[in-house]
Design an enzyme around this catalytic site. Structure first.
Site, PDB file in Angstrom:
ATOM      1  N   SER A 295       0.829  -1.193   0.000  1.00  0.00           N
ATOM      2  CA  SER A 295       0.000   0.000   0.000  1.00  0.00           C
ATOM      3  C   SER A 295       0.873   1.256   0.000  1.00  0.00           C
ATOM      4  CB  SER A 295      -0.924  -0.058   1.217  1.00  0.00           C
ATOM      5  OG  SER A 295      -1.931   0.902   1.137  1.00  0.00           O
TER       6      SER A 295
ATOM      7  N   ASP B  70      -9.723  -4.284  -6.083  1.00  0.00           N
ATOM      8  CA  ASP B  70      -9.170  -3.529  -4.955  1.00  0.00           C
ATOM      9  C   ASP B  70      -9.714  -2.099  -5.022  1.00  0.00           C
ATOM     10  OD1 ASP B  70      -7.730  -2.145  -3.077  1.00  0.00           O
ATOM     11  OD2 ASP B  70      -5.759  -2.883  -3.703  1.00  0.00           O
TER      12      ASP B  70
ATOM     13  N   HIS C 227      -7.601  -5.278  -0.430  1.00  0.00           N
ATOM     14  CA  HIS C 227      -6.382  -4.493  -0.556  1.00  0.00           C
ATOM     15  C   HIS C 227      -5.189  -5.209   0.062  1.00  0.00           C
ATOM     16  CE1 HIS C 227      -4.119  -0.875  -1.137  1.00  0.00           C
ATOM     17  NE2 HIS C 227      -3.947  -0.651   0.144  1.00  0.00           N
TER      18      HIS C 227
END
Lengths: 270, 389
Positions: free
Chosen positions: A94, A216, A244
């Site tokens: 991320s 996602d 995610h």
């Protein structure tokens, strides 16, 4: 202070080459629990908590310093220096995917490859760019965080701040994965979701693997394709999973994709 | 067997046995849903469907639970809840807003449990959602109050810094002013002495005016002196080292200087039998006793021989120093709060700078003590200074 203590660094595994795993927003190094052990037989596995997250030194969180991702990238590099690591495989999830990109741009000689798990260089939509979110959505997230931190009692804080003389608290700590001091979490959320690192992408010379989740909401396929196009010589692998966190929802596929990337010969840097 | 067990069961409404589990699930006073590990909705109860305004067909297998939340809530779910569920198989008391298809929102509190299959692989996530509309309002009040309190605290601390700075500047100003005034005022005294010696006055009232001029000059000098003293004692805290001071000889010394210049007929009664020594800086004690004793003489009741009692007693908190006189007294009903303030004067007919009691209070406070005053107009005044052990 030692960066190893500051970033609550844990080292395991046997191997010449090191793999350093960096967690994303909203959690801590526990996130790698299903993936990192798979590399311990061939790599030295290094886990860390970003300053402000997990069991890092919260007193080191100076909002002015950590108002950009660059400061976190600098921290990661300090950990590599202190452990004398070279030819490192940096794995970031991320927001930390971008932290790893920044670190690799700063010290390309030290970092052999980067693995970007569910990355996004910018979460907000912009002219000619679909990030997936509007500014109002981020404000809504901050609001959601605020209402959830009502439950953040004073009792948890000293526990997170480290309380070695009270071992009974450690048990409780196990149930408080991914809890962060509210003002820090709020600040980090802003830094994360308002960041824009698109301009940095063409500067990366390190071979990169992009792990893109099939569905996602945070880092949609369009963002993965954009990254693939902007990162010279990158590979994009689509992981058939939703959400995610492929390293939690599809650990086997994630491990296989990373292993394949690491086994391949180094592609010529363009 | 107890008596209770022997009693027949109370008759109950047989309709209760007809409580149907399906009905209970659908119409429960909370929302239920079951999802695949990625959040895809598999089963929802009617209560939840009513909250979001969709039909079952629109949601099951087509939408995921995150999509029923606001976008901010969804961001929180994906970055925090989803990983937590996979890490520890449950989350508790997460606060979100459900988004109705018409755009309105319902605040809910969410608990969720992850169920795994025989191979420990995630199978299904069960959610329970509670409507917390009213509670959310209180919480928002709390958050608002907290934010407000924080803002006020911030403002106060800025104000405080400002005041501290202004205070220091004022002290500096007073120090500089008193310092700069002292020299020319002293010069005036000398020059006037010289003038008196060399000049002959013809006006019969001149002698009186000369005295008045001298009084005024002395007043100026003494005011400057006290100003310097007030500033000095706070600019040089190193002079305030406490030591055990023998009260009897110390007080007698002060009286000698006082009696010589003020009122030789005044009577002083000293009694330090209970507490013969006091731990305090000599400069402070000198300054405060000098001020109180000279006040006692200065504000004597006209036509009455001044009598001043200086003594000590002991209270549970520590030693107490008393200074009592039979002077004019102060109307505390009227002036109570102002007695110890700077430049407050209560007997304009007597010369004074209005700094004596202010200084006394500061000195006592600095020594960690406090001062109290009792007074009756026309009878006298008592000062009690409470010191710590």
């Amino acid at each position: 202070m030692s960066s190893l203590k500051r970033n609550n660094v844990t080292v395991s595994g046997a191997g010449e080459q090191a793999m350093v795993f960096v967690h994303g927003f909203g959690c801590d190094q526990h996130m790698w629990r299903l993936v990192a052990p798979a590399f311990e037989d061939r790599y030295q596995v290094v886990l860390l908590d970003l300053v402000g997250s997990g069991q890092s030194d919260l007193t080191a969180y100076n909002p002015a310093r950590y108002s950009t991702l660059q400061a976190h990238a600098h921290d990661v590099l300090e950990v590599l220096h202190e452990l004398h690591l070279n030819q490192v495989v940096l794995v970031g999830h991320s927001v930390s995917a971008m932290i790893c990109v920044l670190a690799a741009i700063a010290e390309p000689a030290r970092i052999a490859r980067v693995v970007l798990v569910a990355p996004s260089p910018r979460y907000l939509n912009d002219e000619g760019y679909v990030g997936g979110f509007e500014r109002a959505d981020i404000d809504e997230l901050l609001e959601a965080m605020d209402s959830n931190y009502l439950g953040w009692s004073a009792g948890v804080t000293p526990l997170i701040m480290g309380n070695p003389e009270r071992p009974e608290l450690a048990q409780e700590l196990n149930h408080s994965f991914c809890r962060t001091e509210p003002t820090i979490a709020r600040h980090f959320a802003r830094v994360t979701f308002l960041s824009d690192n698109r301009a940095d992408l063409p500067r990366l010379r390190t071979p990169a693997l992009i792990l893109q989740c099939a569905q996602d909401a945070l880092a949609p396929l369009a963002v993965g394709n954009y990254l693939h196009q902007q990162l010279p010589g990158s590979q994009l692998v689509l992981i058939e999973t939703s959400g995610h966190c492929p390293h939690l929802s599809a650990p086997a596929l994630t491990i296989a994709a990373i292993k394949q990337f690491l086994a391949a010969e180094t592609p010529a840097a363009s | 067997m107890s008596a209770a067990e022997n009693e027949p069961l109370p008759e109950f409404d047989l309709r209760l046995t007809q409580e149907n589990l399906e009905e209970l699930y659908e119409q429960a006073p909370c929302g239920y849903c079951s999802c695949l590990p990625d959040g895809t909705l598999v089963k929802l109860n009617q209560t939840l469907l009513n909250w979001v305004g969709y039909s079952r067909e629109e949601l099951v297998a087509r939408r995921c639970v995150q999509e029923l939340l606001t976008i901010g809530g969804r961001l929180h779910y994906e970055t925090h809840c989803a990983p937590l569920l996979l890490l520890q198989d449950q989350v508790r008391e997460i606060s979100y807003q459900l988004r109705h298809r018409d755009g309105t929102t319902v605040p809910v509190l969410v608990n969720a449990t992850l169920v795994r299959d025989a191979n420990q692989q995630p199978l299904v996530i069960r959610f329970t959602l509670f409507d917390i509309t009213d509670r959310r309002k209180y919480e928002q009040e709390l958050l608002r109050a907290k934010a407000e309190a924080e803002e006020r605290r911030e403002q106060l601390s800025i104000k405080n810094d400002q005041l501290t700075r202004i205070n220091a500047e004022l002290d500096n100003f007073v120090y500089t002013a008193s310092h700069d005034l002292k020299q020319p005022a002293s010069n005036m005294v000398g020059l006037f002495e010289e003038l008196k010696r060399t000049v002959t006055f013809h006006d019969p009232e001149a002698a009186c005016m000369v005295t008045m001029f001298e009084d005024a000059l002395r007043q100026i000098l003494s005011t400057i002196e006290s100003m310097t003293e007030v500033i000095q004692q706070q600019r040089q805290p190193e002079q305030l080292v406490p030591e055990a001071v023998e009260l009897q000889p110390f007080t007698e010394d002060i009286l000698r200087t006082l009696q010589a210049q003020v009122n030789p007929s005044a009577v002083f009664t000293l009694d330090f039998a209970v507490v013969p020594t006091l731990r305090i800086s000599r400069t402070s004690l000198h300054s405060l006793l000098y001020n109180l004793l000279s006040n006692a003489l200065k504000y004597a009741q006209p036509g009455r021989r001044p009598h001043v009692w200086v003594s000590t007693t002991r209270e549970r908190s520590g030693p107490v120093l008393l200074v009592r006189d039979n002077g004019r007294g102060i109307d505390l009903q009227r002036h109570g709060q102002e007695v110890f303030q700077l430049f407050r004067r209560f007997h304009p007919e007597v010369a004074g700078s209005g700094m004596g009691l202010y200084l006394v209070k500061r000195l006592v406070n600095q020594a960690g003590g406090r001062v109290e005053i009792d007074s009756t107009v026309g009878e006298g005044t008592t000062f009690r200074m409470y010191f710590l052990e």
